[in-house]
Design a protein around this motif. Structure first.
Motif, PDB file in Angstrom:
ATOM      1  N   GLU A  47     -13.225   3.867 -20.777  1.00 56.93           N
ATOM      2  CA  GLU A  47     -14.508   4.406 -20.362  1.00 56.93           C
ATOM      3  C   GLU A  47     -15.129   3.585 -19.240  1.00 56.93           C
ATOM      4  OE1 GLU A  47     -14.998   7.181 -21.153  1.00 56.93           O
ATOM      5  OE2 GLU A  47     -15.081   7.652 -23.281  1.00 56.93           O
ATOM      6  N   GLU A  48     -14.764   2.321 -19.145  1.00 57.16           N
ATOM      7  CA  GLU A  48     -15.298   1.495 -18.062  1.00 57.16           C
ATOM      8  C   GLU A  48     -14.897   2.080 -16.704  1.00 57.16           C
ATOM      9  OE1 GLU A  48     -17.134  -1.532 -15.909  1.00 57.16           O
ATOM     10  OE2 GLU A  48     -17.423  -0.696 -17.899  1.00 57.16           O
ATOM     11  N   GLY A  49     -13.676   2.658 -16.641  1.00 52.64           N
ATOM     12  CA  GLY A  49     -13.271   3.376 -15.436  1.00 52.64           C
ATOM     13  C   GLY A  49     -12.930   2.510 -14.250  1.00 52.64           C
ATOM     14  N   GLU A  50     -12.905   1.193 -14.415  1.00 50.71           N
ATOM     15  CA  GLU A  50     -12.545   0.280 -13.339  1.00 50.71           C
ATOM     16  C   GLU A  50     -12.296  -1.086 -13.941  1.00 50.71           C
ATOM     17  OE1 GLU A  50     -15.821   0.254 -10.636  1.00 50.71           O
ATOM     18  OE2 GLU A  50     -17.298   0.227 -12.248  1.00 50.71           O
ATOM     19  N   GLY A  51     -11.902  -2.036 -13.125  1.00 50.61           N
ATOM     20  CA  GLY A  51     -11.567  -3.354 -13.630  1.00 50.61           C
ATOM     21  C   GLY A  51     -10.062  -3.537 -13.700  1.00 50.61           C
ATOM     22  N   PHE A  52      -9.638  -4.781 -13.853  1.00 52.40           N
ATOM     23  CA  PHE A  52      -8.216  -5.107 -13.809  1.00 52.40           C
ATOM     24  C   PHE A  52      -7.450  -4.436 -14.946  1.00 52.40           C
ATOM     25  CE2 PHE A  52      -5.359  -8.956 -12.572  1.00 52.40           C
ATOM     26  CZ  PHE A  52      -4.425  -8.079 -12.079  1.00 52.40           C
ATOM     27  N   GLY A  53      -8.009  -4.454 -16.164  1.00 50.23           N
ATOM     28  CA  GLY A  53      -7.309  -3.838 -17.301  1.00 50.23           C
ATOM     29  C   GLY A  53      -7.085  -2.360 -17.090  1.00 50.23           C
ATOM     30  N   TRP A  54      -8.109  -1.664 -16.592  1.00 47.82           N
ATOM     31  CA  TRP A  54      -7.996  -0.216 -16.314  1.00 47.82           C
ATOM     32  C   TRP A  54      -6.966   0.025 -15.227  1.00 47.82           C
ATOM     33  CZ3 TRP A  54      -9.168   3.016 -12.110  1.00 47.82           C
ATOM     34  CH2 TRP A  54      -9.325   4.376 -12.417  1.00 47.82           C
ATOM     35  N   ASP A  55      -6.998  -0.796 -14.161  1.00 43.86           N
ATOM     36  CA  ASP A  55      -6.040  -0.648 -13.070  1.00 43.86           C
ATOM     37  C   ASP A  55      -4.606  -0.845 -13.556  1.00 43.86           C
ATOM     38  OD1 ASP A  55      -7.783  -0.006 -11.045  1.00 43.86           O
ATOM     39  OD2 ASP A  55      -8.092  -2.073 -10.403  1.00 43.86           O
ATOM     40  N   LEU A  56      -4.417  -1.835 -14.441  1.00 42.68           N
ATOM     41  CA  LEU A  56      -3.072  -2.109 -14.947  1.00 42.68           C
ATOM     42  C   LEU A  56      -2.515  -0.918 -15.729  1.00 42.68           C
ATOM     43  CD1 LEU A  56      -3.585  -5.805 -16.073  1.00 42.68           C
ATOM     44  CD2 LEU A  56      -1.933  -5.030 -14.350  1.00 42.68           C
ATOM     45  N   MET A  57      -3.341  -0.323 -16.580  1.00 43.41           N
ATOM     46  CA  MET A  57      -2.877   0.845 -17.335  1.00 43.41           C
ATOM     47  C   MET A  57      -2.495   1.982 -16.393  1.00 43.41           C
ATOM     48  SD  MET A  57      -5.169   1.126 -20.823  1.00 43.41           S
ATOM     49  CE  MET A  57      -6.783   0.876 -20.075  1.00 43.41           C
ATOM     50  N   ARG A  58      -3.308   2.200 -15.378  1.00 47.17           N
ATOM     51  CA  ARG A  58      -3.027   3.279 -14.439  1.00 47.17           C
ATOM     52  C   ARG A  58      -1.762   2.977 -13.636  1.00 47.17           C
ATOM     53  NH1 ARG A  58      -5.397   5.741  -9.536  1.00 47.17           N
ATOM     54  NH2 ARG A  58      -6.293   3.746  -8.951  1.00 47.17           N
ATOM     55  N   LEU A  59      -1.592   1.704 -13.243  1.00 45.59           N
ATOM     56  CA  LEU A  59      -0.419   1.305 -12.472  1.00 45.59           C
ATOM     57  C   LEU A  59       0.863   1.478 -13.276  1.00 45.59           C
ATOM     58  CD1 LEU A  59       0.708  -0.054  -9.881  1.00 45.59           C
ATOM     59  CD2 LEU A  59       0.328  -2.264 -11.002  1.00 45.59           C
ATOM     60  N   ILE A  60       0.808   1.141 -14.557  1.00 48.64           N
ATOM     61  CA  ILE A  60       1.991   1.256 -15.416  1.00 48.64           C
ATOM     62  C   ILE A  60       2.325   2.709 -15.710  1.00 48.64           C
ATOM     63  CG2 ILE A  60       2.836   0.747 -17.762  1.00 48.64           C
ATOM     64  CD1 ILE A  60       1.271  -1.923 -17.538  1.00 48.64           C
ATOM     65  N   GLY A  61       1.330   3.584 -15.650  1.00 46.57           N
ATOM     66  CA  GLY A  61       1.583   5.002 -15.878  1.00 46.57           C
ATOM     67  C   GLY A  61       1.046   5.529 -17.192  1.00 46.57           C
ATOM     68  N   VAL A  62       0.096   4.803 -17.797  1.00 46.05           N
ATOM     69  CA  VAL A  62      -0.515   5.298 -19.029  1.00 46.05           C
ATOM     70  C   VAL A  62      -1.384   6.515 -18.682  1.00 46.05           C
ATOM     71  CG1 VAL A  62      -2.111   4.755 -20.908  1.00 46.05           C
ATOM     72  CG2 VAL A  62      -0.551   2.990 -20.043  1.00 46.05           C
ATOM     73  N   ARG A 219      -9.571   9.208  -8.421  1.00 50.91           N
ATOM     74  CA  ARG A 219      -8.161   9.558  -8.223  1.00 50.91           C
ATOM     75  C   ARG A 219      -7.964  10.258  -6.884  1.00 50.91           C
ATOM     76  NH1 ARG A 219      -8.314  10.742 -13.848  1.00 50.91           N
ATOM     77  NH2 ARG A 219      -8.829  12.916 -13.413  1.00 50.91           N
ATOM     78  N   GLU A 220      -8.860  11.181  -6.580  1.00 55.34           N
ATOM     79  CA  GLU A 220      -8.756  11.917  -5.319  1.00 55.34           C
ATOM     80  C   GLU A 220      -8.890  10.984  -4.122  1.00 55.34           C
ATOM     81  OE1 GLU A 220     -11.325  15.294  -2.859  1.00 55.34           O
ATOM     82  OE2 GLU A 220     -11.774  14.872  -4.964  1.00 55.34           O
ATOM     83  N   TRP A 221      -9.880  10.088  -4.186  1.00 50.83           N
ATOM     84  CA  TRP A 221     -10.130   9.197  -3.052  1.00 50.83           C
ATOM     85  C   TRP A 221      -9.055   8.125  -2.919  1.00 50.83           C
ATOM     86  CZ3 TRP A 221     -12.244   3.977  -3.641  1.00 50.83           C
ATOM     87  CH2 TRP A 221     -12.483   3.346  -2.423  1.00 50.83           C
ATOM     88  N   SER A 222      -8.652   7.520  -4.067  1.00 49.51           N
ATOM     89  CA  SER A 222      -7.706   6.405  -4.013  1.00 49.51           C
ATOM     90  C   SER A 222      -6.319   6.840  -3.569  1.00 49.51           C
ATOM     91  CB  SER A 222      -7.629   5.714  -5.383  1.00 49.51           C
ATOM     92  OG  SER A 222      -7.152   6.607  -6.371  1.00 49.51           O
ATOM     93  N   SER A 223      -5.988   8.127  -3.730  1.00 50.83           N
ATOM     94  CA  SER A 223      -4.668   8.599  -3.292  1.00 50.83           C
ATOM     95  C   SER A 223      -4.510   8.526  -1.781  1.00 50.83           C
ATOM     96  CB  SER A 223      -4.449  10.045  -3.766  1.00 50.83           C
ATOM     97  OG  SER A 223      -5.369  10.919  -3.136  1.00 50.83           O
TER      98      SER A 223
END
Length: 270
Positions: A47-62, A219-223
């Motif tokens: 829910e935080e939607g940002e931060g290193f932990g959130w980025d890591l999950m997204r990078l790994i593909g969760v 997601r739209e912007w970061s792509s």
């Protein structure tokens, strides 16, 4: 090892890590839980939607949206919303102690959201197994953290002779959504403190809608962003700031203490 879940120990946490802990506790209260669970912390990271932990999950593909739905369904509402602070379970305390140990092992000055994610992933049951389904294991998370840290040079780069290009700016609409979410969270906390749980539930629904909007917009912007260029620019800025701070100190200029937060690359969406 000290109880890392106790509020008195959170002065060694980053700002984002403290926000995650606060959200997890508020979530447990809103659901009427007697205890704060690791699942509340994992949901708080999402829910935080940002931060290193959130980025890591997204990078790994969760799949973040799918995981959020699963956690909300599993947590449910076991009781009536309460104004009492839920206690940490021994399970949660152990998870946070693991997070604390990971931060020390990495030589970090503060416990961040990446260390909370590592503590959750190290859980042999529950959330650990859930994260492992998408290969977010402790070894994988550590490897991704190490990969990021190797991008940061140990020496300051030489001054540039050419003008620096303007840094990548977060779009105004994303910033505005974040500000609206922060206001709703404060209103929700006030409602819970006043035991107006119906209002808190309504605010929570509006907050979830805004979080979904912001996640989709990010997601739209970061792509469209060149991540490597962004990392290099942030690293350069970090060293320039450090150099200026040292220069100011030598000139006897008093400076405020540096803010301790998530790692520089993750402060901007990736």
């Amino acid at each position: 090892m000290p109880d890392a879940s106790h509020p008195d120990h959170r002065q060694q946490w980053t700002d984002r890590a403290r926000k995650v802990a606060t959200f997890a506790e508020q979530d447990a209260r809103t659901r009427g839980q007697e205890h704060v669970l690791p699942k509340n912390y994992l949901l708080a990271l999402l829910e935080e939607g940002e931060g290193f932990g959130w980025d890591l999950m997204r990078l790994i593909g969760v799949p973040l949206d799918q995981l959020r739905e699963e956690l909300n369904r599993e947590l449910g509402h076991p009781g009536e919303p309460t104004n009492l602070a839920p206690a940490a379970t021994p399970h949660l305390t152990h998870m946070l102690q693991v997070a604390h140990a990971e931060s020390i092992a990495m030589g970090a000055e503060h416990l961040g959201t990446e260390h909370i994610l590592l503590g959750l992933a190290a859980d042999g049951s529950g959330v650990g197994q859930t994260l492992a389904r998408w290969h977010a294991t402790p070894d994988r998370i550590r490897a991704e953290i190490h990969g990021f840290l190797t991008l940061i040079p140990h020496e300051c780069p030489p001054p540039r002779e050419q003008p620096v290009e303007p840094p990548i700016a977060v779009p105004n609409d994303i910033r505005e959504l974040g500000e609206r979410i922060d206001r709703l969270r404060k209103e929700k906390e006030i409602a819970v403190d006043n035991q107006d749980f119906e209002a808190a539930a309504q605010i929570r629904g509006a907050e979830k809608d805004l979080l979904a909007q912001r996640a989709g917009r990010i997601r739209e912007w970061s792509s469209q962003i060149d991540i490597l260029a962004l990392v290099q620019e942030l690293v350069t800025l970090r060293h320039q700031i450090a150099r200026l701070r040292r220069l100011a100190v030598t000139q006897g200029v008093a400076l405020p203490a540096e803010a301790h937060d998530a790692r520089p690359v993750t402060e901007a969406p990736s």
